[in-house]
Design an enzyme around this catalytic site. Structure first.
Site, PDB file in Angstrom:
ATOM      1  N   LYS A  66      38.781  48.919  42.964  1.00  0.00           N
ATOM      2  CA  LYS A  66      37.475  48.249  42.992  1.00  0.00           C
ATOM      3  C   LYS A  66      37.165  47.715  44.397  1.00  0.00           C
ATOM      4  O   LYS A  66      38.085  47.252  45.075  1.00  0.00           O
ATOM      5  CB  LYS A  66      37.535  47.081  41.997  1.00  0.00           C
ATOM      6  CG  LYS A  66      36.249  46.363  41.745  1.00  0.00           C
ATOM      7  CD  LYS A  66      36.468  45.155  40.852  1.00  0.00           C
ATOM      8  CE  LYS A  66      36.987  43.967  41.650  1.00  0.00           C
ATOM      9  NZ  LYS A  66      36.887  42.673  40.972  1.00  0.00           N
ATOM     10  N   LYS A 116      36.206  41.641  47.791  1.00  0.00           N
ATOM     11  CA  LYS A 116      36.110  40.916  49.062  1.00  0.00           C
ATOM     12  C   LYS A 116      37.475  40.491  49.574  1.00  0.00           C
ATOM     13  O   LYS A 116      37.628  40.161  50.744  1.00  0.00           O
ATOM     14  CB  LYS A 116      35.131  39.746  48.969  1.00  0.00           C
ATOM     15  CG  LYS A 116      35.354  38.777  47.859  1.00  0.00           C
ATOM     16  CD  LYS A 116      34.158  37.823  47.772  1.00  0.00           C
ATOM     17  CE  LYS A 116      34.058  37.223  46.386  1.00  0.00           C
ATOM     18  NZ  LYS A 116      32.834  36.550  46.109  1.00  0.00           N
ATOM     19  N   LYS A 120      45.552  38.709  39.800  1.00  0.00           N
ATOM     20  CA  LYS A 120      45.541  37.642  40.815  1.00  0.00           C
ATOM     21  C   LYS A 120      46.906  37.001  40.952  1.00  0.00           C
ATOM     22  O   LYS A 120      47.293  36.594  42.048  1.00  0.00           O
ATOM     23  CB  LYS A 120      44.474  36.594  40.489  1.00  0.00           C
ATOM     24  CG  LYS A 120      43.083  37.087  40.796  1.00  0.00           C
ATOM     25  CD  LYS A 120      42.137  35.968  41.142  1.00  0.00           C
ATOM     26  CE  LYS A 120      40.808  36.512  41.601  1.00  0.00           C
ATOM     27  NZ  LYS A 120      39.765  35.506  41.656  1.00  0.00           N
TER      28      LYS A 120
END
Ligand code: TYM
Length: 334
Positions: A197, A200, A115
């Site tokens: 992966k 969203k 992130k």
């Protein structure tokens, strides 16, 4: 253990469009397990703000997620479905646990590394201590089991480490939770890049099946899924696109990979992709219809939000008080 039953806790972030990965890695298992346990299903809105959010969108998404939990089959009377921000004990316990967590441990978290690479202009302290708030969520309810997708395994490990560290100093305060990671669907991959992966935050909308995608869109996205050119349906690491589609099919049908491969023996990719798409539609369509029904009933959802926040606060306060006492914070005078 709460009220004579083992406890289950899990949650999802209230960010953006929920994906088939969220459903197959988490929500589906929540439903399978919910009769057996005393369950807390949280809309983790505090975790969501570790990435900058539009306030109106966050509010809308949090409510949509709560409705999705119910629409997917979780009874909001039997299960405690609530917003994290309505139970202040989450943030309070998180602060205390921060003081029992080492920076060295947080530095190893792969989600933080991913992130902070992705949101390099906003590497905030909340993103860094995200796993500690997650530990607080889980430990607050003395949770025995935490059903999550494979990507959350490391966060469960640090939760256990923090709890064991705390218990070794103060006695048996926290239940040590076990992760529950399903045999199928634990890691659904992108339909456009099966090495990644399904997420969203992916900008390519064809990479994801969103839980609210209409049937035609779902079928179209499966038809476009990236595979390979040998047209053989086999479950093997060197065919990651096909392997992912088999995983999705197995998670949707509860079949084994072997059974799925046998079923499609001799068939081409076109037929197989269509079958996977139709199976996914048959699962999502009833959920979408229920979401639509629930959205019409504002009073019903409001009632659930209110009642379950009270219930969650009641259980959370018990653990928080115990922790405060153990570490020597002065008791309130009533
Ligand atoms: P979130 O919202 O990122 O993910 C919610 C759940 O969906 C699973 N998941 C997947 N599973 C399989 N394949 C995928 N492609 C996929 N993408 C997401 C995640 O593993 C997760 O189970 N940090 C948590 C939220 C949280 C939490 C908690 C969970 C906060 N506190 C306490 C359990 C207990 C998360 O990943 O949210």
């Amino acid at each position: 253990m709460l009220d004579g039953k083992k406890t289950l806790f899990s949650g999802m972030q209230a960010t953006g469009n929920f994906t088939l990965g969220n459903y197959m890695g988490a929500l589906k298992n929540w439903i399978t397990l919910n009769e057996e346990y005393q369950c807390f299903y949280c809309v983790v809105d505090l975790h969501s703000i570790t990435v900058r959010q539009d306030p109106a969108e966050l509010k809308k998404n949090a409510r949509a997620l709560l409705a999705l939990y119910i629409a997917a089959g979780l009874d909001p009377v039997k299960n405690c479905i609530y917003y994290q921000s309505h139970v202040s004990a989450h943030a309070e316990l998180s602060w205390i646990l921060n003081c029992f967590t080492y920076m060295g441990e947080l530095n190893r978290m792969t989600q933080f590394k991913d992130k902070s690479a992705k949101y390099s202009d906003n590497i905030n302290a909340g993103l860094y201590t995200y796993p500690v708030l997650m530990a607080a969520d889980i430990l607050l309810f003395q949770s025995d089991v935490v059903p999550v997708g494979a990507d959350q395994k490391q966060h469960l490990e640090i939760t256990r480490d923090i709890a064991e560290r705390f218990n070794s100093i103060y006695g048996d305060v926290f239940t040590i939770p076990e992760p529950y990671i399903g045999k199928t669907g634990a890691k659904i991959m992108s339909l456009q890049d099966p090495a990644k992966k399904m997420s969203k935050s992916d900008e390519n909308i064809n990479a994801n099946i969103y839980l609210m995608d209409d049937p035609d869109t779902i079928i179209r996205k499966f038809k476009r899924a990236v595979t390979d050119s040998d047209n053989q349906i086999r479950y093997t690491e060197d065919k990651p696109g096909i392997k992912n589609l088999i995983d999705i099919y197995c998670s949707a049908t509860n079949k084994t990979a072997q059974e799925a491969v046998k079923e499609f023996d001799g068939k081409g990719y076109g037929d197989f992709k269509l079958a996977v798409g139709e199976t996914v539609v048959s699962i999502l369509k009833p959920i979408q219809d229920r979401v639509e029904e629930l959205n019409k009933d504002k009073g019903y959802i409001d009632g659930i939000i209110k009642d379950n926040a009270e219930k969650a606060n009641y259980f959370a306060a018990k653990t928080l008080r115990k922790v405060q006492k153990k570490i020597g914070l002065p008791e309130k005078i009533r």
